[in-house]
Scaffold this motif. Structure first.
Motif, mmCIF file in Angstrom:
data_model
loop_
_atom_site.group_PDB
_atom_site.id
_atom_site.type_symbol
_atom_site.label_atom_id
_atom_site.label_comp_id
_atom_site.label_asym_id
_atom_site.label_seq_id
_atom_site.Cartn_x
_atom_site.Cartn_y
_atom_site.Cartn_z
ATOM 1 N N ALA A 118 0.834 -1.201 0.000
ATOM 2 C CA ALA A 118 0.000 0.000 0.000
ATOM 3 C C ALA A 118 0.870 1.252 0.000
ATOM 4 N N ASP A 119 1.972 1.219 0.744
ATOM 5 C CA ASP A 119 2.892 2.356 0.756
ATOM 6 C C ASP A 119 3.481 2.578 -0.633
ATOM 7 N N LEU A 120 3.879 1.493 -1.289
ATOM 8 C CA LEU A 120 4.475 1.593 -2.618
ATOM 9 C C LEU A 120 3.476 2.159 -3.625
ATOM 10 N N ALA A 121 2.242 1.644 -3.600
ATOM 11 C CA ALA A 121 1.210 2.131 -4.517
ATOM 12 C C ALA A 121 0.897 3.601 -4.253
ATOM 13 N N LEU A 122 0.845 3.970 -2.980
ATOM 14 C CA LEU A 122 0.558 5.364 -2.635
ATOM 15 C C LEU A 122 1.689 6.282 -3.095
ATOM 16 N N GLY A 123 2.934 5.834 -2.915
ATOM 17 C CA GLY A 123 4.069 6.639 -3.353
ATOM 18 C C GLY A 123 4.065 6.868 -4.849
ATOM 19 N N ILE A 124 3.713 5.830 -5.602
ATOM 20 C CA ILE A 124 3.640 5.960 -7.062
ATOM 21 C C ILE A 124 2.520 6.922 -7.459
ATOM 22 N N ALA A 125 1.340 6.752 -6.868
ATOM 23 C CA ALA A 125 0.200 7.610 -7.212
ATOM 24 C C ALA A 125 0.468 9.066 -6.851
ATOM 25 N N ALA A 126 1.040 9.295 -5.679
ATOM 26 C CA ALA A 126 1.312 10.670 -5.248
ATOM 27 C C ALA A 126 2.311 11.347 -6.178
ATOM 28 N N GLN A 127 3.357 10.624 -6.558
ATOM 29 C CA GLN A 127 4.351 11.209 -7.450
ATOM 30 C C GLN A 127 3.788 11.420 -8.858
ATOM 31 N N LEU A 128 2.918 10.517 -9.304
ATOM 32 C CA LEU A 128 2.299 10.701 -10.620
ATOM 33 C C LEU A 128 1.417 11.941 -10.645
ATOM 34 N N ILE A 129 0.721 12.217 -9.554
ATOM 35 C CA ILE A 129 -0.109 13.421 -9.476
ATOM 36 C C ILE A 129 0.741 14.661 -9.697
ATOM 37 N N CYS A 130 1.879 14.730 -9.011
ATOM 38 C CA CYS A 130 2.744 15.904 -9.148
ATOM 39 C C CYS A 130 3.464 15.914 -10.492
ATOM 40 N N ALA A 131 3.823 14.737 -11.008
ATOM 41 C CA ALA A 131 4.483 14.679 -12.319
ATOM 42 C C ALA A 131 3.534 15.139 -13.420
ATOM 43 N N PHE A 132 2.293 14.637 -13.416
ATOM 44 C CA PHE A 132 1.310 15.049 -14.431
ATOM 45 C C PHE A 132 1.030 16.548 -14.349
ATOM 46 N N THR A 133 0.895 17.051 -13.107
ATOM 47 C CA THR A 133 0.641 18.484 -12.931
ATOM 48 C C THR A 133 1.825 19.302 -13.425
ATOM 49 N N GLY A 134 3.034 18.875 -13.068
ATOM 50 C CA GLY A 134 4.222 19.588 -13.507
ATOM 51 C C GLY A 134 4.395 19.564 -15.014
ATOM 52 N N MET A 135 4.112 18.424 -15.632
ATOM 53 C CA MET A 135 4.204 18.341 -17.094
ATOM 54 C C MET A 135 3.170 19.247 -17.753
ATOM 55 N N ALA A 136 1.975 19.318 -17.184
ATOM 56 C CA ALA A 136 0.938 20.199 -17.740
ATOM 57 C C ALA A 136 1.379 21.662 -17.665
#
Length: 218
Positions: A118-136
């Motif tokens: 669960a920690d691993l999945a949460l870490g991936i999702a949280a970083q993807l949120i910021c990566a997608f936002t930053g790329m936008a």
């Protein structure tokens, strides 16, 4: 498309202009997670926050590697502006994935944590949120949209401040606020995944807007 992404990845690699956002990310992660013994939810929230400005930097840098004439040649070879833009987004995503891998592992080395699925999945999702936002943000503040990069820099800083400080409005702010106070990754995973879907929509909208402006300028 794969060949185009490979070409852009190689160009950025050889230019070495990825080094500044890479070193910035590693430095922020080291400072934010060194000797950390708290829950991984807050730790990975900090890592995700560090990825946000770095993903903006990487995206803007990637688009700015080629001048207008060189990019026109790439567009002609690829067949369309959209293919080149999508390849740019794919290449930026690949670089962000490399940073994300470091963001998942380094906190475990710098601090004392027990990693669960669960920690691993949460870490991936949280970083993807910021990566997608930053790329936008990087797309709408790139040379494809703004000819004067001074204006683009000001807008990028304003947007970064807005997504970080926009309480209850920005998915990034909602995610960071929630994870900083959450103690269980499994409970935080579902709302974080919902926010990830929203930010994926933001990235798609940024791609569409950038493509429309690029076609109008062409």
């Amino acid at each position: 498309m794969i060949a185009l992404v490979g070409y852009m990845f190689t160009v950025l690699l050889l230019s070495q202009r990825y080094l500044t956002p890479l070193l910035l990310f590693l430095g922020l992660v080291a400072v934010l997670t060194s000797s950390d013994t708290g829950p991984l939810t807050a730790t990975y929230a900090s890592v995700a926050g560090a990825l946000l400005p770095c993903s903006v930097w990487l995206t803007v840098t990637l688009i700015g590697l080629e001048d207008h004439a060189h990019r026109s040649i790439v567009v002609v070879s690829a067949g369309s502006h959209l293919r080149v833009l999508l390849a740019t987004v794919g290449t930026a995503a690949m670089w962000c994935l490399l940073l994300m891998a470091a963001g998942l592992v380094l906190p475990l080395m710098f601090g004392a944590h027990t990693l669960g699925l669960a920690d691993l999945a949460l870490g991936i999702a949280a970083q993807l949120i910021c990566a997608f936002t930053g790329m936008a943000i990087g797309l709408v503040c790139s040379r494809l949209v703004f000819r004067r990069q001074g204006y683009a820099l000001i807008l990028a800083l304003v947007l970064l401040a807005a997504v970080l400080l926009g309480k209850g409005v920005s998915p990034v702010n909602i995610m960071l606020t929630h994870l900083q106070s959450a103690s269980d990754s499994a409970d935080a995973l579902a709302p974080t995944a919902a926010l990830l879907a929203v930010t994926a929509g933001f990235l798609a909208a940024a791609v569409a807007m950038t493509q429309a402006i690029t076609r109008r300028k062409a």
